[in-house]
Design a protein around this motif. Structure first.
Motif, PDB file in Angstrom:
ATOM      1  N   PRO A   1      46.688  43.826  47.979  1.00  0.00           N
ATOM      2  CA  PRO A   1      47.185  44.957  48.176  1.00  0.00           C
ATOM      3  C   PRO A   1      47.064  45.601  49.545  1.00  0.00           C
ATOM      4  CG  PRO A   1      45.721  44.826  46.355  1.00  0.00           C
ATOM      5  CD  PRO A   1      45.268  43.653  47.109  1.00  0.00           C
ATOM      6  N   TYR A   2      45.916  45.314  50.292  1.00  0.00           N
ATOM      7  CA  TYR A   2      45.923  45.958  51.714  1.00  0.00           C
ATOM      8  C   TYR A   2      46.731  45.093  52.711  1.00  0.00           C
ATOM      9  CZ  TYR A   2      41.701  48.554  49.919  1.00  0.00           C
ATOM     10  OH  TYR A   2      41.099  49.382  49.024  1.00  0.00           O
ATOM     11  N   LEU A   3      47.027  43.800  52.428  1.00  0.00           N
ATOM     12  CA  LEU A   3      47.832  43.141  53.039  1.00  0.00           C
ATOM     13  C   LEU A   3      49.307  43.729  52.991  1.00  0.00           C
ATOM     14  CD1 LEU A   3      46.410  39.451  52.681  1.00  0.00           C
ATOM     15  CD2 LEU A   3      46.346  40.773  54.983  1.00  0.00           C
TER      16      LEU A   3
ATOM     17  N   ALA B   1      38.478  43.864  38.100  1.00  0.00           N
ATOM     18  CA  ALA B   1      39.629  43.481  38.517  1.00  0.00           C
ATOM     19  C   ALA B   1      40.670  44.523  38.370  1.00  0.00           C
ATOM     20  CB  ALA B   1      40.142  42.251  37.626  1.00  0.00           C
ATOM     21  N   VAL B   2      40.754  45.275  37.299  1.00  0.00           N
ATOM     22  CA  VAL B   2      41.655  46.326  37.062  1.00  0.00           C
ATOM     23  C   VAL B   2      41.427  47.394  37.954  1.00  0.00           C
ATOM     24  CG1 VAL B   2      42.142  48.357  35.487  1.00  0.00           C
ATOM     25  CG2 VAL B   2      42.063  46.096  34.578  1.00  0.00           C
ATOM     26  N   ILE B   3      40.107  47.586  38.330  1.00  0.00           N
ATOM     27  CA  ILE B   3      39.964  48.809  39.312  1.00  0.00           C
ATOM     28  C   ILE B   3      40.266  48.376  40.521  1.00  0.00           C
ATOM     29  CG2 ILE B   3      37.833  49.926  40.526  1.00  0.00           C
ATOM     30  CD1 ILE B   3      36.413  49.741  37.903  1.00  0.00           C
ATOM     31  N   ALA B   4      40.086  46.951  41.026  1.00  0.00           N
ATOM     32  CA  ALA B   4      40.612  46.659  42.377  1.00  0.00           C
ATOM     33  C   ALA B   4      42.000  46.565  42.527  1.00  0.00           C
ATOM     34  CB  ALA B   4      39.951  45.133  42.588  1.00  0.00           C
ATOM     35  N   TYR B   5      42.784  46.259  41.578  1.00  0.00           N
ATOM     36  CA  TYR B   5      44.165  45.846  41.768  1.00  0.00           C
ATOM     37  C   TYR B   5      45.339  46.827  41.238  1.00  0.00           C
ATOM     38  CZ  TYR B   5      43.452  41.321  43.920  1.00  0.00           C
ATOM     39  OH  TYR B   5      43.091  40.391  44.684  1.00  0.00           O
ATOM     40  N   LEU B   6      44.810  47.676  40.319  1.00  0.00           N
ATOM     41  CA  LEU B   6      45.867  48.570  39.623  1.00  0.00           C
ATOM     42  C   LEU B   6      45.527  49.901  40.194  1.00  0.00           C
ATOM     43  CD1 LEU B   6      45.900  47.616  35.872  1.00  0.00           C
ATOM     44  CD2 LEU B   6      47.356  46.834  37.762  1.00  0.00           C
TER      45      LEU B   6
ATOM     46  N   PRO C   1      45.788  52.903  43.091  1.00  0.00           N
ATOM     47  CA  PRO C   1      46.670  52.862  44.548  1.00  0.00           C
ATOM     48  C   PRO C   1      45.694  52.633  45.569  1.00  0.00           C
ATOM     49  CG  PRO C   1      47.102  54.893  42.915  1.00  0.00           C
ATOM     50  CD  PRO C   1      45.729  54.042  42.560  1.00  0.00           C
ATOM     51  N   VAL C   2      46.450  52.088  46.571  1.00  0.00           N
ATOM     52  CA  VAL C   2      45.864  51.847  47.928  1.00  0.00           C
ATOM     53  C   VAL C   2      45.952  52.902  48.799  1.00  0.00           C
ATOM     54  CG1 VAL C   2      45.690  50.373  50.027  1.00  0.00           C
ATOM     55  CG2 VAL C   2      46.313  49.248  47.785  1.00  0.00           C
ATOM     56  N   PRO C   3      44.741  53.605  49.194  1.00  0.00           N
ATOM     57  CA  PRO C   3      44.942  54.789  49.873  1.00  0.00           C
ATOM     58  C   PRO C   3      45.263  54.656  51.401  1.00  0.00           C
ATOM     59  CG  PRO C   3      42.569  54.171  49.730  1.00  0.00           C
ATOM     60  CD  PRO C   3      43.437  53.144  48.755  1.00  0.00           C
ATOM     61  N   GLU C   4      45.897  55.758  52.076  1.00  0.00           N
ATOM     62  CA  GLU C   4      46.220  55.556  53.519  1.00  0.00           C
ATOM     63  C   GLU C   4      45.083  55.454  54.308  1.00  0.00           C
ATOM     64  OE1 GLU C   4      49.280  55.645  54.950  1.00  0.00           O
ATOM     65  OE2 GLU C   4      50.395  55.753  53.036  1.00  0.00           O
TER      66      GLU C   4
ATOM     67  N   SER D   1      36.802  48.023  45.609  1.00  0.00           N
ATOM     68  CA  SER D   1      37.780  46.771  45.579  1.00  0.00           C
ATOM     69  C   SER D   1      36.974  45.666  45.925  1.00  0.00           C
ATOM     70  CB  SER D   1      38.846  47.078  46.870  1.00  0.00           C
ATOM     71  OG  SER D   1      38.030  47.214  48.376  1.00  0.00           O
ATOM     72  N   MET D   2      35.585  45.950  46.381  1.00  0.00           N
ATOM     73  CA  MET D   2      34.684  44.517  46.643  1.00  0.00           C
ATOM     74  C   MET D   2      34.073  44.146  45.325  1.00  0.00           C
ATOM     75  SD  MET D   2      33.968  42.771  49.429  1.00  0.00           S
ATOM     76  CE  MET D   2      32.799  41.701  50.019  1.00  0.00           C
ATOM     77  N   LEU D   3      34.035  45.060  44.206  1.00  0.00           N
ATOM     78  CA  LEU D   3      33.598  44.789  43.222  1.00  0.00           C
ATOM     79  C   LEU D   3      33.611  43.339  42.372  1.00  0.00           C
ATOM     80  CD1 LEU D   3      33.238  48.187  41.141  1.00  0.00           C
ATOM     81  CD2 LEU D   3      31.319  46.750  42.113  1.00  0.00           C
ATOM     82  N   TYR D   4      35.277  43.104  42.373  1.00  0.00           N
ATOM     83  CA  TYR D   4      35.488  42.090  41.335  1.00  0.00           C
ATOM     84  C   TYR D   4      34.879  40.699  42.066  1.00  0.00           C
ATOM     85  CZ  TYR D   4      39.685  40.397  43.855  1.00  0.00           C
ATOM     86  OH  TYR D   4      40.298  39.810  44.869  1.00  0.00           O
ATOM     87  N   PRO D   5      34.895  40.423  43.555  1.00  0.00           N
ATOM     88  CA  PRO D   5      34.635  39.128  43.950  1.00  0.00           C
ATOM     89  C   PRO D   5      32.996  39.098  43.800  1.00  0.00           C
ATOM     90  CG  PRO D   5      35.291  40.416  45.657  1.00  0.00           C
ATOM     91  CD  PRO D   5      35.608  41.348  44.505  1.00  0.00           C
ATOM     92  N   VAL D   6      32.390  40.077  43.812  1.00  0.00           N
ATOM     93  CA  VAL D   6      30.866  40.257  43.777  1.00  0.00           C
ATOM     94  C   VAL D   6      30.052  40.332  42.776  1.00  0.00           C
ATOM     95  CG1 VAL D   6      28.839  41.567  45.100  1.00  0.00           C
ATOM     96  CG2 VAL D   6      31.051  40.788  46.312  1.00  0.00           C
ATOM     97  N   LEU D   7      30.418  41.438  41.766  1.00  0.00           N
ATOM     98  CA  LEU D   7      29.825  41.991  40.637  1.00  0.00           C
ATOM     99  C   LEU D   7      29.676  40.780  39.615  1.00  0.00           C
ATOM    100  CD1 LEU D   7      27.960  44.410  39.804  1.00  0.00           C
ATOM    101  CD2 LEU D   7      29.985  45.217  38.685  1.00  0.00           C
ATOM    102  N   PRO D   8      30.720  40.269  39.230  1.00  0.00           N
ATOM    103  CA  PRO D   8      30.684  39.167  37.922  1.00  0.00           C
ATOM    104  C   PRO D   8      29.759  38.072  38.318  1.00  0.00           C
ATOM    105  CG  PRO D   8      33.131  40.260  38.130  1.00  0.00           C
ATOM    106  CD  PRO D   8      32.043  40.616  39.336  1.00  0.00           C
ATOM    107  N   PRO D   9      30.109  37.501  39.696  1.00  0.00           N
ATOM    108  CA  PRO D   9      29.264  36.404  39.893  1.00  0.00           C
ATOM    109  C   PRO D   9      27.898  36.715  40.024  1.00  0.00           C
ATOM    110  CG  PRO D   9      31.188  36.264  41.626  1.00  0.00           C
ATOM    111  CD  PRO D   9      31.053  37.763  40.543  1.00  0.00           C
ATOM    112  N   THR D  10      27.404  37.893  40.341  1.00  0.00           N
ATOM    113  CA  THR D  10      26.056  38.217  40.509  1.00  0.00           C
ATOM    114  C   THR D  10      25.371  38.538  38.887  1.00  0.00           C
ATOM    115  OG1 THR D  10      26.512  39.051  42.478  1.00  0.00           O
ATOM    116  CG2 THR D  10      24.295  39.795  41.521  1.00  0.00           C
TER     117      THR D  10
END
Length: 312
Positions: A180-182, A253-258, A260-263, A273-282
């Motif tokens: 989303p940020y790219l 994942a829903v929080i990260a991707y659905l 809106p990306v703020p200005e 946005s850092m939650l889904y690659p960090v929280l579930p694996p932990t």
């Protein structure tokens, strides 16, 4: 024709301009990373060594732990290194690789969680046919399909994202290369390829969600019909860790991707946005180890064996 500068690297956002807070961020993420690494590797170690855990549920759990190790290792070590070294850049090939691998392992994890929900459905709703349906070959194929679909979506998303032009700002307002940020900093007016990829991904994600919901609706209906309360609670105890893991993964994942990306993203936006690659694996190793008697018994047995005690 206007000159366009080809972007060779991106500049990631820093946690804070204050050096002490950067170090604090690095130490915090290092502790999170090590706890996730130790927990997931311990699950892989126990399931591999203890033949009593050589069952479909634990076979899937071992693969889930491997996916978790890979998912958190793609983003967090780079973020830790950047905070310690005050270096914020990531090369274009490194960014492509991050997008490819994050989408790969996140997608593979979703499909594996779907397979695990089906495994629980068969175990509780069709117990007499469980060994026939969930045989070794079936489990292997489900895992291979998860790997393949993860690789497919990783390739699709990375190809779609980096087919766009990045001729403007190199500043990426995120700790890692996130789709989303790219898209936010891309100067391409048309996003057809990545939009098709996202649409296909949403469709497959919804299908997986539907399979999980249907599996658990049948599971709860079967449990409510059981004459024994103890039997029902025992059946549910094997499902609760998986249901908790699925909920955590889908919610982050829903929080990260659905959203809106703020200005100009705030610290809260970046942490969400850092939650889904960090929280579930932990959390996954904690959830499964705390609620699973077989895992606890296996750990005690391994510790007793390596400790050389004479009494168990």
């Amino acid at each position: 024709m206007a000159n366009q500068t080809v972007v060779k690297e991106f500049i990631l956002i820093e946690f804070s301009h204050i050096r002490e807070l950067q170090v604090l961020h690095a130490i915090l993420f290092l502790l999170i990373y090590l706890s996730s690494l130790i927990g997931n590797c311990l699950i892989i170690f126990l399931v591999t060594l203890d033949h009593y855990l050589h069952m479909p549920m634990y076979f899937f759990l071992k693969n889930l732990s491997f996916f978790d190790v890979c998912l958190i290792s793609i983003t967090v070590p780079k973020s830790i290194f950047n905070s310690f070294s005050s270096k914020r850049t990531i090369s274009l090939p490194g960014c492509v690789l991050q997008v490819l691998l994050v989408v790969h392992f996140a997608s593979a994890e979703l499909f594996l969680l779907t397979a695990m929900s089906y495994d629980r459905y068969v175990a509780i709703c069709q117990p007499l046919h469980y060994e026939v349906i969930m045989n070794r070959e079936t489990c292997m194929w489900m895992t291979v399909v998860s790997w393949f679909l993860g690789a497919f979506f990783g390739s699709l998303y990375s190809a779609g994202t980096f087919s766009l032009s990045f001729c403007g700002s190199r500043n990426l307002p995120q700790f890692f290369c996130d789709v989303p940020y790219l898209l936010k900093i891309s100067c391409s007016k048309s996003h057809v390829t990545i939009n098709v990829s996202v649409g296909f991904g949403i469709f497959c994600g919804f299908f997986s969600f539907l399979v999980i919901v249907l599996s658990y609706s049948y599971i709860f209906r079967t449990v409510l019909r059981l004459p024994s309360v103890h039997g029902g609670s025992k059946a549910l105890s094997t499902c609760l860790p998986h249901l908790t893991v699925v909920t955590t993964f889908l919610l982050t994942a829903v929080i990260a991707y659905l959203k809106p990306v703020p200005e100009s993203p705030s610290l809260l936006d970046l942490m969400l946005s850092m939650l889904y690659p960090v929280l579930p694996p932990t959390l996954n190793p904690v959830i499964y180890s705390l609620r699973n008697k077989e895992m606890k018994a296996s750990l005690r047995k391994i510790l007793w064996k390596f400790g050389g005690n004479t009494k168990y």
